[in-house]
Design a protein around this motif. Structure first.
Motif, mmCIF file in Angstrom:
data_model
loop_
_atom_site.group_PDB
_atom_site.id
_atom_site.type_symbol
_atom_site.label_atom_id
_atom_site.label_comp_id
_atom_site.label_asym_id
_atom_site.label_seq_id
_atom_site.Cartn_x
_atom_site.Cartn_y
_atom_site.Cartn_z
ATOM 1 N N ILE A 193 42.092 37.886 45.029
ATOM 2 C CA ILE A 193 43.200 38.648 44.418
ATOM 3 C C ILE A 193 42.811 40.128 44.297
ATOM 4 O O ILE A 193 43.589 41.027 44.625
ATOM 5 C CB ILE A 193 43.572 38.053 43.032
ATOM 6 C CG1 ILE A 193 44.212 36.677 43.232
ATOM 7 C CG2 ILE A 193 44.501 38.982 42.253
ATOM 8 C CD1 ILE A 193 44.443 35.903 41.947
ATOM 9 N N GLN A 194 41.589 40.366 43.854
ATOM 10 C CA GLN A 194 41.172 41.765 43.680
ATOM 11 C C GLN A 194 41.083 42.496 45.016
ATOM 12 O O GLN A 194 41.457 43.659 45.125
ATOM 13 C CB GLN A 194 39.826 41.828 42.955
ATOM 14 C CG GLN A 194 39.956 41.483 41.467
ATOM 15 C CD GLN A 194 38.738 41.856 40.662
ATOM 16 O OE1 GLN A 194 37.616 41.681 41.114
ATOM 17 N NE2 GLN A 194 38.949 42.345 39.448
ATOM 18 N N ARG A 195 40.612 41.787 46.052
ATOM 19 C CA ARG A 195 40.481 42.452 47.362
ATOM 20 C C ARG A 195 41.827 42.719 48.014
ATOM 21 O O ARG A 195 41.920 43.507 48.953
ATOM 22 C CB ARG A 195 39.561 41.645 48.282
ATOM 23 C CG ARG A 195 38.125 41.861 47.916
ATOM 24 C CD ARG A 195 37.127 41.065 48.699
ATOM 25 N NE ARG A 195 35.832 41.152 48.038
ATOM 26 C CZ ARG A 195 35.010 42.207 48.089
ATOM 27 N NH1 ARG A 195 35.331 43.250 48.815
ATOM 28 N NH2 ARG A 195 33.879 42.224 47.426
ATOM 29 N N GLN A 237 34.658 39.126 38.040
ATOM 30 C CA GLN A 237 35.961 38.800 38.643
ATOM 31 C C GLN A 237 36.775 37.799 37.824
ATOM 32 O O GLN A 237 37.956 38.023 37.577
ATOM 33 C CB GLN A 237 35.771 38.289 40.081
ATOM 34 C CG GLN A 237 35.379 39.364 41.072
ATOM 35 C CD GLN A 237 33.890 39.662 41.079
ATOM 36 O OE1 GLN A 237 33.172 39.360 40.141
ATOM 37 N NE2 GLN A 237 33.419 40.292 42.146
ATOM 38 N N PRO A 238 36.177 36.664 37.390
ATOM 39 C CA PRO A 238 37.004 35.673 36.686
ATOM 40 C C PRO A 238 37.447 36.095 35.287
ATOM 41 O O PRO A 238 38.286 35.412 34.703
ATOM 42 C CB PRO A 238 36.104 34.424 36.626
ATOM 43 C CG PRO A 238 34.739 34.890 36.905
ATOM 44 C CD PRO A 238 34.809 36.183 37.652
ATOM 45 N N VAL A 239 36.909 37.181 34.767
ATOM 46 C CA VAL A 239 37.439 37.662 33.482
ATOM 47 C C VAL A 239 38.313 38.903 33.663
ATOM 48 O O VAL A 239 38.992 39.339 32.727
ATOM 49 C CB VAL A 239 36.328 37.933 32.433
ATOM 50 C CG1 VAL A 239 35.803 36.643 31.841
ATOM 51 C CG2 VAL A 239 35.198 38.751 33.007
ATOM 52 N N GLU A 240 38.312 39.472 34.874
ATOM 53 C CA GLU A 240 39.144 40.654 35.122
ATOM 54 C C GLU A 240 40.551 40.276 35.597
ATOM 55 O O GLU A 240 41.506 41.004 35.339
ATOM 56 C CB GLU A 240 38.469 41.557 36.173
ATOM 57 C CG GLU A 240 37.302 42.336 35.598
ATOM 58 C CD GLU A 240 36.483 43.105 36.630
ATOM 59 O OE1 GLU A 240 35.667 43.935 36.223
ATOM 60 O OE2 GLU A 240 36.643 42.869 37.842
ATOM 61 N N VAL A 241 40.643 39.163 36.303
ATOM 62 C CA VAL A 241 41.964 38.743 36.809
ATOM 63 C C VAL A 241 42.586 37.828 35.741
ATOM 64 O O VAL A 241 42.025 36.777 35.416
ATOM 65 C CB VAL A 241 41.800 38.010 38.161
ATOM 66 C CG1 VAL A 241 43.107 37.392 38.613
ATOM 67 C CG2 VAL A 241 41.249 38.980 39.208
ATOM 68 N N ALA A 284 42.581 50.252 37.606
ATOM 69 C CA ALA A 284 42.969 49.098 38.423
ATOM 70 C C ALA A 284 42.102 47.877 38.108
ATOM 71 O O ALA A 284 42.595 46.767 37.954
ATOM 72 C CB ALA A 284 42.857 49.451 39.908
ATOM 73 N N THR A 285 40.794 48.090 37.985
ATOM 74 C CA THR A 285 39.864 46.975 37.762
ATOM 75 C C THR A 285 39.933 46.486 36.316
ATOM 76 O O THR A 285 39.827 45.297 36.042
ATOM 77 C CB THR A 285 38.417 47.443 38.060
ATOM 78 O OG1 THR A 285 38.411 48.149 39.298
ATOM 79 C CG2 THR A 285 37.461 46.279 38.130
#
Ligand SMILES: Cc1cc2nc3c(=O)[nH]c(=O)nc-3n(C[C@H](O)[C@H](O)[C@H](O)COP(=O)(O)O)c2cc1C
Length: 322
Positions: free
Chosen positions: A177-179, A269-273, A56-57
């Motif tokens: 978005i991730q949360r 976070q900013p490179v995963e989404v 998911a991540t």
């Protein structure tokens, strides 16, 4: 199982054990340690361990490949620190995609101070999620980190105040978005806040108030502690070997920073989404793929994070042909 650690070329079984220990001290997303090592008579193979992926991540396994690249860099440096030059081939076999690199110890060499410094930093490097002091990171230290990235064919731009402001917005959006994803939260809960006895995952002692709140605060541009130093490690291409390569660059940067007395933490976070990553790419001028964002500064001591026993990372014997 330890009998699968055998002499490899010029390396004795004891040296192989030592260099594999060094490799395993690499950082990895949520301390998943997603690598395996395989000893063959003429080399050490570094393999991805897809069982330890974060679907998911990190659905594209980009961070998994970077983590393995970091382990590969430690392995190379540890071998060099034993006075042997390693020859490294990335992704050597199409029919075995999990095989990310083969490292062959091939010639004796003298150990220069640069390698000794990097090797010495392997055991002392750690992710520091605490507050950093207001002391500015020196220009020579930043230049050394930039050269470290470039010598592994990656780039390391430092964000200016305007870019930092934009990054903060991207962190806030990407974090939200991730949360909203139950699956991402499940992975976060599964892999962090671990008991001190755990051999993988992020121990509760290593997290700050059990959350990533610090990064929203720290990325906020000019605060009471001044403007944070934030750099991005990026690459021109974004394929499988590029990600392994950039993981090596990341580790070279981290060890160079550690050797200079600096602390570093990761902002993923900013490179995963994907939408945030695409925007960050534009913020950087559109020429490189951002792979990881790092906050750099002078922090206090932090405890080390555990690793699995080596025998758990050794790939079963498999005869390679051809
Ligand atoms: C690709 C990558 C991404 C990471 N992202 C984060 C992150 O977003 N937040 C964080 O606190 N740590 C992050 N980490 C740090 C890991 O949690 C850390 O490496 C691991 O817990 C092992 O601890 P150590 O680095 O102190 O050895 C990341 C590490 C890697 C390699």
């Amino acid at each position: 199982m330890t009998d699968t650690i055998t002499p490899v070329g010029r390396l004795t079984a004891g040296t192989v054990t030592a260099v594999l220990h060094a490799a395993a001290l690499a950082p990895s997303r949520h301390n998943t340690q997603p690598w395996r090592f395989r000893c063959t008579p003429d080399g050490i193979d570094v393999l991805a361990d897809p069982v330890r992926s974060l679907p998911a991540t990190d659905p594209g396994q980009r961070e998994l490949l970077m983590s393995c690249g970091a382990a590969l860099f430690n392995l190379r440096v540890a071998i060099q620190a034993h006075g042997i030059d390693p020859a490294t081939t990335l992704c050597p076999r199409r029919d075995e995609p999990d095989l990310l690199a083969t490292v062959r110890p091939f010639a004796k060499r003298s150990v220069d101070t640069r390698i000794a410094l990097l090797a010495g930093a392997i055991a002392t490097r750690r992710t520091n999620r605490g507050e950093f002091s207001s002391r500015a990171v020196s220009a020579p230290a930043l230049n050394a980190m930039r050269s470290a990235a470039e010598s592994e064919r990656a780039w390391m731009p430092q964000l200016d105040t305007t870019q930092l402001h934009r990054l903060r917005e991207l962190v806030v959006t990407a974090d939200r978005i991730q949360r909203e994803s139950a699956a991402v939260l499940r992975e976060l809960n599964e892999w962090t806040g671990r008991a001190p006895t755990a051999v993988d995952g992020v121990p509760v002692l290593s997290t700050v108030n059990g959350s990533d709140a610090w990064l929203l605060h720290e990325c906020g541009g000019s605060g009471p502690l001044g403007t944070p130093t934030v750099v991005v490690i990026g690459s021109v291409e974004d394929g499988q070997p590029d990600r392994v390569r950039v993981g090596q660059a990341m580790q070279r940067v981290l060890l160079t920073a550690t050797a200079a007395g600096l602390s570093v933490s990761f902002i993923s976070q900013p490179v995963e989404v994907p939408s945030a990553r695409a925007e960050l790419r534009q913020v950087l001028g559109g020429g490189i793929w951002p792979q990881i964002v790092l906050r750099v500064g002078y922090g206090g001591p932090v405890p080390s994070t555990p690793r699995r026993p080596l025998h758990d990372m050794i790939a079963g014997e498999q005869v390679r042909t051809g």
